[in-house]
Design a protein around this motif. Structure first.
Motif, mmCIF file in Angstrom:
data_model
loop_
_atom_site.group_PDB
_atom_site.id
_atom_site.type_symbol
_atom_site.label_atom_id
_atom_site.label_comp_id
_atom_site.label_asym_id
_atom_site.label_seq_id
_atom_site.Cartn_x
_atom_site.Cartn_y
_atom_site.Cartn_z
ATOM 1 N N THR A 1 0.780 -1.305 0.202
ATOM 2 C CA THR A 1 -0.173 -0.094 -0.118
ATOM 3 C C THR A 1 0.925 1.133 0.026
ATOM 4 O O THR A 1 0.568 2.285 -0.254
ATOM 5 N N LYS A 2 2.103 1.086 0.410
ATOM 6 C CA LYS A 2 2.912 2.124 0.381
ATOM 7 C C LYS A 2 4.499 1.662 -0.070
ATOM 8 O O LYS A 2 5.404 1.668 0.709
ATOM 9 N N PRO A 3 4.350 1.285 -1.218
ATOM 10 C CA PRO A 3 5.779 0.452 -1.881
ATOM 11 C C PRO A 3 6.965 1.447 -1.937
ATOM 12 O O PRO A 3 8.103 0.930 -1.891
ATOM 13 N N ASP A 4 6.871 2.659 -2.029
ATOM 14 C CA ASP A 4 7.937 3.601 -2.158
ATOM 15 C C ASP A 4 8.762 3.879 -0.518
ATOM 16 O O ASP A 4 9.873 4.451 -0.705
ATOM 17 N N GLY A 5 8.001 3.477 0.295
ATOM 18 C CA GLY A 5 8.706 3.564 1.659
ATOM 19 C C GLY A 5 9.965 3.026 1.698
ATOM 20 O O GLY A 5 10.076 2.074 1.263
ATOM 21 N N GLU A 6 11.155 3.661 2.501
ATOM 22 C CA GLU A 6 12.275 3.197 2.726
ATOM 23 C C GLU A 6 12.140 2.052 3.803
ATOM 24 O O GLU A 6 11.721 2.425 4.656
ATOM 25 N N PHE A 7 12.756 1.060 3.520
ATOM 26 C CA PHE A 7 12.803 -0.072 4.411
ATOM 27 C C PHE A 7 13.980 -0.551 5.220
ATOM 28 O O PHE A 7 14.222 -0.542 6.291
ATOM 29 N N LEU A 8 15.309 0.040 4.378
ATOM 30 C CA LEU A 8 16.606 -0.117 4.998
ATOM 31 C C LEU A 8 17.359 1.036 4.476
ATOM 32 O O LEU A 8 17.424 1.191 3.226
ATOM 33 N N VAL A 9 18.170 1.727 5.665
ATOM 34 C CA VAL A 9 19.114 2.613 5.095
ATOM 35 C C VAL A 9 20.356 2.598 5.727
ATOM 36 O O VAL A 9 20.347 2.147 7.000
ATOM 37 N N THR A 10 21.565 2.132 4.912
ATOM 38 C CA THR A 10 22.852 2.208 5.544
ATOM 39 C C THR A 10 23.745 3.133 4.893
ATOM 40 O O THR A 10 23.292 3.996 4.231
ATOM 41 N N ASP A 11 25.084 3.141 5.415
ATOM 42 C CA ASP A 11 25.984 4.074 4.731
ATOM 43 C C ASP A 11 26.254 4.127 3.389
ATOM 44 O O ASP A 11 26.759 4.987 2.756
ATOM 45 N N GLU A 12 25.745 2.733 2.852
ATOM 46 C CA GLU A 12 26.101 2.508 1.393
ATOM 47 C C GLU A 12 25.076 2.158 0.612
ATOM 48 O O GLU A 12 24.929 2.242 -0.605
ATOM 49 N N GLU A 13 23.918 1.730 1.046
ATOM 50 C CA GLU A 13 22.670 1.517 0.182
ATOM 51 C C GLU A 13 21.418 1.986 0.911
ATOM 52 O O GLU A 13 21.228 2.303 2.113
ATOM 53 N N ARG A 14 20.194 1.949 0.109
ATOM 54 C CA ARG A 14 18.850 2.150 0.469
ATOM 55 C C ARG A 14 17.897 1.206 -0.274
ATOM 56 O O ARG A 14 18.193 0.905 -1.716
ATOM 57 N N LEU A 15 17.171 0.678 0.235
ATOM 58 C CA LEU A 15 16.390 -0.312 0.027
ATOM 59 C C LEU A 15 14.767 0.007 0.332
ATOM 60 O O LEU A 15 14.471 0.492 1.487
ATOM 61 N N THR A 16 13.989 0.100 -0.642
ATOM 62 C CA THR A 16 12.526 0.405 -0.565
ATOM 63 C C THR A 16 11.866 -0.873 -0.245
ATOM 64 O O THR A 16 12.194 -1.755 -0.667
ATOM 65 N N PHE A 17 10.478 -0.898 0.055
ATOM 66 C CA PHE A 17 9.558 -1.937 0.431
ATOM 67 C C PHE A 17 9.275 -2.688 -1.008
ATOM 68 O O PHE A 17 9.380 -3.939 -0.974
ATOM 69 N N ALA A 18 9.256 -1.842 -1.927
ATOM 70 C CA ALA A 18 8.852 -2.364 -3.297
ATOM 71 C C ALA A 18 10.139 -3.235 -3.896
ATOM 72 O O ALA A 18 9.957 -4.307 -4.360
#
Length: 546
Positions: A29-46
Motif C-alpha cells: 500500500t506504500k511501496p516507495d517507503g524506505e525499508f533499509l538505509v545504511t551508509d552504502e545502500e537504500r532499499l525500498t519495500f517495493a
C-alpha cells in the motif's frame, strides 16, 4: 491480581498479521517507503518485495520448499533482508547464522540446525566470510559444488553473493536463467502455524539451543509491540542489534515490516559514525544496548549532532531534558528472551519514566498473547507478592526447541520455565529479581558457562575450567574463567584468551582469566566449587582481556 497473570486467556488483539507473506502484502500500500538505509545502500519495500520474489522463485525451482532449512549468513544489509524474506515467504525454515561465530562455532551451528542450503555474503567489514566457512568445514575446499561432508550431512549447496570463484559454491539462485514464477502460489500455502525461524541462543547446557518460532508467534508479537509503542511509517528505527538475533528480528526487522518504518543499520557499530547516521537520517527511535548508548553519549561529537528527531527508545541521553527520567531505576524495563520471541512484558506508557510506586517494575504481560505464573521450587503456584520462578505460556511462546521433545521443554500444562525469578505486585506488574540458572547475560547476549567451559577444556594443557558471571557497570555481566593446567603444562592467560577467540563468538570470550592450581580453587565444605568465592577471586586476581 493473583500470582498467575492470565492475559493470554483473552483473544489476541484484532487486526494483527499472521505471516510474512501477509506483512509483504500490507507494505504494497506504500511501496516507495524506505525499508533499509545504511551508509552504502537504500532499499525500498517495493524493491525488497520484488527482489525477494525473484529469489524465492529461483529457490523453489532449485528444490527449496516448505520446511527446507535455509541458512542466512550476511551482515545487517539489504541482501540479508532479501534472502530472509525470499525463504520465509515460501515457507522455508529460515536459519539466521551469527556473523560473530568463528569457524569452529559456525560448523557446530550448521550441523546442529541441519542447514540444507546456505545463502551468504562474501564478507562483513574486513572479515572474509567465505574463507571462514571453508576453514570451518575441512574437506569443503577440496570438493566441488556437489557438497557431501560428514561434518554437515544435510548441507547440499552454498550460494555466495556477490559470486565468488570457489569451486564448492553454486551460482546465486536465478542467476543462470529465468524460472517459473511460483512464489505467489507457494505463499498461499504459508500458514501462521508454519515454523518460520530457528534462532540459536546459548542454553544452560554445553551446546547452544535453536529455538523454533512460527510465523504467527513472531509476526503477531512484533506487530503488537509496534502498535503499543506507536511505531508508524513515519518512524526511522536505528539499532546495532544483528538481524540474526531475536531482538534484531522482532524489534527491528518485523516491526518495520509491520508498520512501514525504516531501519537504519550499519555493518559495525562505531559511535562517531553512528551519530552521523542518526543526524543525517533523522532517526526517531534508537534501540540499542546500554554500552552503545553510553559510547555515543561519551563521544565528543554527541553535543554537536542534531538529534532532535529522536522521540523514544533506549538512548535516554538523546531525549529532550524534560523527558529524561531523573533517576535511572525509574526507566521503563522490558523482560524477554529468545524463547518468547523478545519481550514478554511491556510498560503501560512507552518511553516515559515509571511512576515512583512502580520503581523496579518490568511491566505487565503483553495483552492477549502471553500468560505468566510464579511457582516455588516444588512447582507449586506462589501467592501474590512471593518471589519464585517465572513461567510463561501463550501465543508468543516458541513452538519448541529444535531436537528436543515437547516434554523436555514444556510441562504438562504447556508452561515454560524461563529460568528467571520474580514476583507480581497487586497491580499486575512484574518485578524481576534475578536468574535462577547460571546463564550469563552480557550486554543483552546470553552466554552458557558450560559451552565456554567445553571449549576451554578442549585446549591442550587444560585439566579443567570454571566459568562464572562477573558484575560489570555497563554490560551487566561479563564472562570470567578460572583455568587449571594439566600436570606439567604451562599456560598463560593470553593463550587461553586466544584459544577462546578462535572457537567462540567474541561476546562469549572470557574477559577476566586466572590460571589457578586446583589447591587455589575456593571450595565449599561439601567439596563442591564455591562459585561466589570464585567470583570474588577473579574480581581481585584475574587478568583482564578486553
Amino acid at each position: 491480581m493473583g500470582a498467575a497473570q492470565t492475559a493470554s486467556d483473552d483473544p489476541a488483539p484484532p487486526g494483527l498479521p499472521g505471516s510474512v507473506p501477509e506483512l509483504l502484502s500490507r507494505r504494497r500500500t506504500k511501496p516507495d517507503g524506505e525499508f533499509l538505509v545504511t551508509d552504502e545502500e537504500r532499499l525500498t519495500f517495493a524493491e525488497a518485495d520484488a527482489q525477494s520474489r525473484t529469489l524465492a522463485d529461483a529457490l523453489l525451482a532449485s528444490g527449496v520448499g516448505k520446511g527446507t532449512r535455509v541458512g542466512i549468513l550476511f551482515p545487517n544489509c539489504a541482501q540479508w533482508l532479501i534472502a530472509w524474506l525470499a525463504a520465509a515467504r515460501i515457507g522455508a525454515l529460515t536459519v539466521p547464522l551469527s556473523t560473530f561465530a568463528p569457524g569452529a562455532e559456525l560448523a557446530r551451528l550448521l550441523r546442529h540446525t541441519d542447514t540444507q542450503v546456505l545463502l551468504m555474503g562474501r564478507s562483513i567489514a574486513s572479515h572474509d566470510l567465505v574463507t571462514r566457512v571453508a576453514d570451518a568445514l575441512p574437506g569443503l575446499a577440496d570438493g566441488d559444488a556437489a557438497i557431501a561432508l560428514a561434518a554437515v550431512p544435510y548441507l547440499r549447496r552454498v550460494h555466495v553473493w556477490p559470486a565468488c570463484d570457489r569451486a564448492w559454491t553454486t551460482p546465486w539462485p536465478g542467476s543462470t536463467g529465468p524460472v517459473a514464477p511460483l512464489t505467489g502460489s507457494a505463499e498461499q500455502e504459508v500458514r501462521p502455524s508454519d515454523e518460520l525461524v530457528l534462532v540459536t541462543t546459548s542454553g544452560t547446557t554445553a551446546l547452544p539451543k535453536s529455538v523454533a518460532h512460527t510465523h504467527g508467534s513472531l509476526v503477531r508479537h512484533a506487530a503488537l509491540l509496534a502498535r503499543h509503542r506507536g511505531v508508524t511509517s513515519a518512524d526511522r528505527i536505528y539499532s546495532p542489534m544483528p538481524f540474526f538475533w531475536v531482538g534484531g528480528l522482532t524489534m527491528v526487522v518485523l516491526q518495520a515490516l509491520s508498520t512501514g518504518a525504516a531501519i537504519l543499520a550499519q555493518d559495525v557499530f562505531e559511535p562517531g559514525a553512528t551519530l552521523a547516521l542518526l543526524e543525517r537520517e533523522r532517526a526517531t527511535i534508537i534501540s540499542c544496548w546500554a554500552q552503545a548508548s553510553q559510547a555515543m553519549a561519551d563521544h565528543p561529537d554527541f553535543a554537536k549532532r542534531d538529534l532532535s528527531s529522536v522521540r523514544g527508545g533506549t538512548m535516554l541521553q538523546a531525549l529532550p531534558p524534560e523527558r529524561r527520567p531523573s533517576e535511572p531505576d525509574l526507566t521503563p524495563n522490558l523482560l524477554g528472551m529468545t524463547e518468547t520471541g523478545g519481550p514478554h512484558t511491556m510498560v503501560e506508557v512507552p518511553d516515559t519514566p515509571l511512576p515512583p510506586q512502580r520503581r523496579g517494575s518490568w511491566g505487565i504481560p503483553l495483552p492477549g498473547l502471553v500468560q505468566h505464573r510464579i511457582v516455588d521450587s516444588a512447582g507449586v503456584e506462589a501467592p501474590p507478592g512471593q518471589d519464585g520462578q517465572i513461567q510463561v505460556r501463550g501465543q508468543i511462546l516458541m513452538s519448541g526447541i529444535y531436537k528436543q521433545e515437547h516434554h523436555e521443554v514444556f510441562n504438562a500444562d504447556g508452561w515454560y520455565d524461563t529460568g528467571d525469578r520474580g514476583w507480581f505486585d497487586d497491580a499486575g506488574h512484574l518485578h524481576f529479581t534475578g536468574r535462577a540458572s547460571t546463564l550469563i547475560k552480557t550486554a543483552g547476549s546470553n552466554v552458557s558457562p558450560a559451552e565456554v567451559e567445553s571449549v576451554l577444556d578442549a585446549m591442550p594443557g587444560v585439566l579443567h575450567s570454571f566459568v562464572v558471571a562477573l558484575p560489570h557497570p555497563v554490560r551487566g555481566e561479563v564472562v570470567g574463567a578460572a583455568v587449571v593446567p594439566a600436570h606439567g603444562a604451562q599456560l598463560s592467560t593470553d593463550a587461553v584468551a586466544a584459544h577462546a577467540r578462535a572457537n567462540l563468538s567474541g561476546f562469549k570470550v572470557p574477559t577476566v582469566i586466572a590460571i589457578l592450581a586446583e589447591s587455589e580453587l575456593p571450595m565449599l565444605p561439601t567439596g563442591k566449587l564455591d562459585r561466589q568465592g570464585l567470583v570474588r577471586l577473579l574480581a581481585t586476581n584475574g587478568l583482564r582481556h578486553e
